[in-house]
Design a protein around this motif. Structure first.
Motif, PDB file in Angstrom:
ATOM      1  N   GLY A  58     -19.801   4.063 -31.037  1.00 53.89           N
ATOM      2  CA  GLY A  58     -19.488   5.169 -30.141  1.00 53.89           C
ATOM      3  C   GLY A  58     -19.213   6.469 -30.864  1.00 53.89           C
ATOM      4  N   GLU A  59     -19.094   7.545 -30.100  1.00 54.58           N
ATOM      5  CA  GLU A  59     -18.926   8.883 -30.679  1.00 54.58           C
ATOM      6  C   GLU A  59     -17.647   9.006 -31.505  1.00 54.58           C
ATOM      7  N   MET A  60     -16.565   8.413 -31.009  1.00 51.23           N
ATOM      8  CA  MET A  60     -15.301   8.554 -31.745  1.00 51.23           C
ATOM      9  C   MET A  60     -15.364   7.857 -33.092  1.00 51.23           C
ATOM     10  N   GLN A  61     -15.865   6.631 -33.123  1.00 54.66           N
ATOM     11  CA  GLN A  61     -15.907   5.925 -34.396  1.00 54.66           C
ATOM     12  C   GLN A  61     -16.841   6.629 -35.365  1.00 54.66           C
ATOM     13  N   GLN A  62     -17.957   7.130 -34.869  1.00 58.03           N
ATOM     14  CA  GLN A  62     -18.883   7.867 -35.735  1.00 58.03           C
ATOM     15  C   GLN A  62     -18.218   9.113 -36.308  1.00 58.03           C
ATOM     16  N   VAL A  64     -14.952   9.607 -36.805  1.00 62.16           N
ATOM     17  CA  VAL A  64     -13.940   9.212 -37.789  1.00 62.16           C
ATOM     18  C   VAL A  64     -14.602   8.807 -39.103  1.00 62.16           C
ATOM     19  N   GLU A  65     -15.685   8.051 -39.008  1.00 61.15           N
ATOM     20  CA  GLU A  65     -16.384   7.608 -40.214  1.00 61.15           C
ATOM     21  C   GLU A  65     -16.978   8.790 -40.980  1.00 61.15           C
ATOM     22  N   LYS A  66     -17.470   9.770 -40.245  1.00 60.16           N
ATOM     23  CA  LYS A  66     -18.017  10.966 -40.898  1.00 60.16           C
ATOM     24  C   LYS A  66     -16.912  11.718 -41.638  1.00 60.16           C
ATOM     25  N   LEU A  67     -15.740  11.801 -41.038  1.00 55.66           N
ATOM     26  CA  LEU A  67     -14.620  12.509 -41.659  1.00 55.66           C
ATOM     27  C   LEU A  67     -14.202  11.847 -42.967  1.00 55.66           C
ATOM     28  N   ILE A  68     -14.060  10.534 -42.970  1.00 56.35           N
ATOM     29  CA  ILE A  68     -13.507   9.845 -44.150  1.00 56.35           C
ATOM     30  C   ILE A  68     -14.599   9.406 -45.132  1.00 56.35           C
ATOM     31  N   GLY A  69     -15.856   9.468 -44.707  1.00 57.61           N
ATOM     32  CA  GLY A  69     -16.937   9.097 -45.605  1.00 57.61           C
ATOM     33  C   GLY A  69     -17.048   7.612 -45.873  1.00 57.61           C
ATOM     34  N   LYS A  70     -16.570   6.804 -44.929  1.00 61.17           N
ATOM     35  CA  LYS A  70     -16.650   5.348 -45.055  1.00 61.17           C
ATOM     36  C   LYS A  70     -16.948   4.724 -43.699  1.00 61.17           C
ATOM     37  N   LYS A  71     -17.572   3.555 -43.744  1.00 63.89           N
ATOM     38  CA  LYS A  71     -17.747   2.774 -42.531  1.00 63.89           C
ATOM     39  C   LYS A  71     -16.443   2.041 -42.233  1.00 63.89           C
ATOM     40  N   LEU A  72     -16.166   1.868 -40.959  1.00 63.59           N
ATOM     41  CA  LEU A  72     -14.972   1.139 -40.538  1.00 63.59           C
ATOM     42  C   LEU A  72     -15.378  -0.078 -39.719  1.00 63.59           C
ATOM     43  N   LYS A  73     -14.783  -1.184 -40.032  1.00 61.06           N
ATOM     44  CA  LYS A  73     -14.932  -2.389 -39.220  1.00 61.06           C
ATOM     45  C   LYS A  73     -13.556  -2.680 -38.636  1.00 61.06           C
ATOM     46  N   ILE A  74     -13.373  -2.330 -37.350  1.00 64.84           N
ATOM     47  CA  ILE A  74     -12.035  -2.349 -36.750  1.00 64.84           C
ATOM     48  C   ILE A  74     -11.878  -3.525 -35.796  1.00 64.84           C
ATOM     49  N   THR A  75     -10.815  -4.277 -35.981  1.00 64.28           N
ATOM     50  CA  THR A  75     -10.429  -5.312 -35.030  1.00 64.28           C
ATOM     51  C   THR A  75      -9.358  -4.726 -34.125  1.00 64.28           C
ATOM     52  N   ILE A 375     -12.771  15.047 -29.915  1.00 63.49           N
ATOM     53  CA  ILE A 375     -13.861  15.805 -30.534  1.00 63.49           C
ATOM     54  C   ILE A 375     -13.961  17.178 -29.883  1.00 63.49           C
ATOM     55  N   GLU A 376     -13.653  18.199 -30.660  1.00 67.67           N
ATOM     56  CA  GLU A 376     -13.679  19.560 -30.121  1.00 67.67           C
ATOM     57  C   GLU A 376     -15.081  19.898 -29.595  1.00 67.67           C
ATOM     58  N   GLY A 377     -15.109  20.470 -28.395  1.00 65.14           N
ATOM     59  CA  GLY A 377     -16.374  20.823 -27.772  1.00 65.14           C
ATOM     60  C   GLY A 377     -16.941  19.730 -26.891  1.00 65.14           C
ATOM     61  N   ARG A 378     -16.414  18.506 -27.061  1.00 62.45           N
ATOM     62  CA  ARG A 378     -16.868  17.394 -26.223  1.00 62.45           C
ATOM     63  C   ARG A 378     -15.845  17.061 -25.149  1.00 62.45           C
ATOM     64  N   ASN A 379     -14.643  16.665 -25.563  1.00 62.94           N
ATOM     65  CA  ASN A 379     -13.628  16.329 -24.560  1.00 62.94           C
ATOM     66  C   ASN A 379     -12.479  17.335 -24.507  1.00 62.94           C
ATOM     67  N   ASP A 394     -17.694  13.879 -16.967  1.00 63.97           N
ATOM     68  CA  ASP A 394     -18.809  13.254 -17.672  1.00 63.97           C
ATOM     69  C   ASP A 394     -18.379  11.851 -18.127  1.00 63.97           C
ATOM     70  N   PRO A 395     -19.089  10.802 -17.714  1.00 58.27           N
ATOM     71  CA  PRO A 395     -18.700   9.433 -18.094  1.00 58.27           C
ATOM     72  C   PRO A 395     -18.604   9.237 -19.609  1.00 58.27           C
ATOM     73  N   LYS A 396     -19.495   9.875 -20.361  1.00 56.39           N
ATOM     74  CA  LYS A 396     -19.452   9.732 -21.815  1.00 56.39           C
ATOM     75  C   LYS A 396     -18.209  10.388 -22.395  1.00 56.39           C
ATOM     76  N   VAL A 397     -17.789  11.499 -21.792  1.00 56.60           N
ATOM     77  CA  VAL A 397     -16.574  12.181 -22.253  1.00 56.60           C
ATOM     78  C   VAL A 397     -15.339  11.367 -21.867  1.00 56.60           C
ATOM     79  N   LYS A 398     -15.387  10.753 -20.692  1.00 56.83           N
ATOM     80  CA  LYS A 398     -14.277   9.870 -20.299  1.00 56.83           C
ATOM     81  C   LYS A 398     -14.120   8.735 -21.308  1.00 56.83           C
ATOM     82  N   THR A 399     -15.242   8.244 -21.813  1.00 57.14           N
ATOM     83  CA  THR A 399     -15.200   7.191 -22.826  1.00 57.14           C
ATOM     84  C   THR A 399     -14.532   7.701 -24.093  1.00 57.14           C
ATOM     85  N   ILE A 400     -14.878   8.914 -24.508  1.00 58.73           N
ATOM     86  CA  ILE A 400     -14.233   9.509 -25.686  1.00 58.73           C
ATOM     87  C   ILE A 400     -12.728   9.607 -25.467  1.00 58.73           C
ATOM     88  N   GLN A 401     -12.339  10.095 -24.291  1.00 60.02           N
ATOM     89  CA  GLN A 401     -10.917  10.274 -24.000  1.00 60.02           C
ATOM     90  C   GLN A 401     -10.187   8.943 -24.014  1.00 60.02           C
TER      91      GLN A 401
END
Length: 518
Positions: A58-62, A64-75, A375-379, A394-401
């Motif tokens: 999803g947009e949020m995980q992408q 966060v991963e872009k910010l830290i420069g690592k992939k995250l595998k979250i439980t 995400i600024e500009g999205r939600n 927007d359903p996609k923005v609701k998902t971000i929120q």
């Protein structure tokens, strides 16, 4: 006392993990450089969830991963199940790189002291966003003088009572000042048809199945403190004793059992999932919740979503006086859990530094904005110091929120109090007034806060036997409140706690606090 087979298995597994970790840290693992490199490119994480789990793509995980420069595998683990899941995970051979934990839980202390987690004592000062902001909170989060995780900041006092404001008005009732007032309101909410539908289908107080143990900020703990019981541990006759060893504990629970008997509390209080705690309030079934103050704004938002033209149905009251006029307020520790770093894959000081730099980046201003606001500009968009929601239809923005509010904010060690992030701009008068009330009530109640003098110490016997002992009193309390056992049987369970190792714990706590100069 014989250790149950299941517990023996868990202890053996934790011990095995600790030994494996020690070998790994010493470089004796059979794993090669590729395995170590993988741990640096991808981080595994376990944390709490308060709603629907985010899509890993999803947009949020992408973001966060872009910010830290690592992939995250979250439980993501539902809050109500987190304690059990954490114990199972700690007893497994698959501990994530980073894990939100109750650093005082016996299973974690056992693993940490055996070497399964990094001792971060003195290591955080060079990371500006991880360095403790409060010396007192840092001490509170220690385990006998050691720091095993980065604490997640919370306000020092945020306990309160959220009440259906419209129900008070309908019945001509004032906000409560004392515990007696609260009982009278609960009685009226149950018997005087506050929703005006002509049916006896409401009750006073909503309580969920509490996921924590004794002294874990449950509604029961708050009420017991109002009655004068210690907050976890307190001094009686020159010695520290657990709160449940006091007459005030019994008096508070006698009082609350009366509520349950008279139907003033939801019948499913022993099983209601905390994720659904708000529902009976908004649905018009229950009229009060004892919890953290921010629940009031959550409920306002839920009412507003149902009816934007008529949603001012919530009020917030602080801690209550005892009927004799004395006031004992329930404070918090200044944090909620810590983020601990496992040695299972993070084996070297260099790898640890890399992980801490990643966490530091995640807790930076940019990271805090992402975890707190989205995400600024999205939600949201920025207006001065405020984050203003946008595109909420927007359903996609609701998902971000949802992903921000119910999940990703839990990855922050500063995000939940908005440090470094934008404030949420109340776009209506009721929400603005409610947020202003938070600080007013907190500053007033801090004057009568009952602090726990034993927060920074962990008795060795509590570590060795805690998984058995920790549930004795909370389980007995629920059974007593529900009418399944008598007060004498509740007292017998408290004695069982003492006979099973609790007396030794009390002695060790007193010795450790004295040694620390407490």
């Amino acid at each position: 006392m014989t250790t149950p087979p299941r517990l023996r298995h868990k202890i053996a597994a934790v011990t095995s993990l600790a030994l494996s970790t020690a070998l790994l840290a010493a470089g004796c693992s059979s794993g090669g450089d590729d395995d170590q490199q993988a741990s640096m490119n991808e981080l595994t994480v376990m944390t709490k969830l308060f709603g629907t789990a985010p899509d890993p793509n999803g947009e949020m995980q992408q973001a966060v991963e872009k910010l830290i420069g690592k992939k995250l595998k979250i439980t993501w683990v539902p809050n109500a199940e987190y304690g059990d899941k954490a114990n199972v995970t700690l007893a497994s051979d698959n501990v994530p790189d980073m894990m939100v934990v109750n650093e005082k839980s016996p299973s974690f202390v056992k693993a940490a002291e055996a070497g399964a987690f990094w001792d971060l004592t003195g290591k955080l000062d060079k990371y500006p966003n991880l360095k403790p902001a409060s010396e007192q909170t840092a001490k509170n989060s220690m385990v006998n003088g050691k720091t095993y995780g980065i604490y997640r900041v919370r306000p020092a006092l945020r306990s309160g009572i959220v009440i259906r404001k419209d129900w008070l008005a309908k019945l001509g009732l004032k906000e409560p000042q004392t515990v007696g007032d609260l009982y009278a309101i609960a009685k009226a909410f149950t018997e005087q048809d506050p929703d005006g539908n002509g049916k006896k289908d409401t009750y006073g107080l909503i309580i969920p199945k509490w996921p924590g143990n004794y002294a874990s900020s449950s509604p029961f703990d708050v009420i017991e403190t109002w009655f004068g019981a210690p907050n976890g541990w307190g001094e009686r006759d020159g010695k520290l004793v657990p709160g449940f060893d006091t007459p005030e504990f019994l008096e508070a629970n006698r009082w609350l059992r009366k509520w349950v008997t008279e139907g003033l509390v939801n019948r499913d209080f022993a099983t209601l999932d905390t994720a659904n705690w708000n529902d009976p309030f908004v649905q018009g079934k229950g009229g009060m919740i004892i919890d953290v103050n921010v629940r009031a704004t959550q409920l306002l938002d839920m009412f507003k979503e149902k009816n934007p033209k008529d949603f001012d149905k919530v009020t917030l009251v602080g801690n209550l006086k005892r009927d004799d006029g004395q006031k004992f307020s329930y404070p918090f520790t200044g944090y909620n859990d810590v983020v601990a770093i496992s040695k299972q894959r993070i084996r070297t000081e260099e790898q640890l530094d890399d992980v801490l730099k990643t966490l530091d980046k995640l807790q930076s201003k940019e990271g805090s904005i992402l975890l707190t606001n989205g995400i600024e500009g999205r939600n949201f968009k920025v207006e001065g110091e405020y984050a203003v929601p946008i595109n909420q239809d927007d359903p996609k923005v609701k998902t971000i929120q949802n992903d921000v509010d119910k999940a990703f904010i839990q990855l922050g060690t500063r995000a939940s109090v908005g440090l470094g992030a934008y404030k949420l701009k109340p776009n209506d008068e009721p929400s603005r007034k409610m947020r202003e009330l938070f600080d007013v009530l907190m500053n007033e109640d801090l004057k009568t806060a009952v602090h726990n003098p034993a927060l920074g110490v962990i008795a060795p016997t509590a570590v060795a036997k805690g998984q058995t002992l920790d549930t004795i009193v909370p389980d007995a309390r629920i059974k007593y409140l529900s009418g399944a056992i008598t007060e004498d049987q509740l007292k017998a369970q408290i004695k069982r706690w003492h006979d099973s190792g609790g007396t030794q714990i009390a002695q060790e706590v007193n010795d450790l606090v004295a040694k620390a100069g407490g």
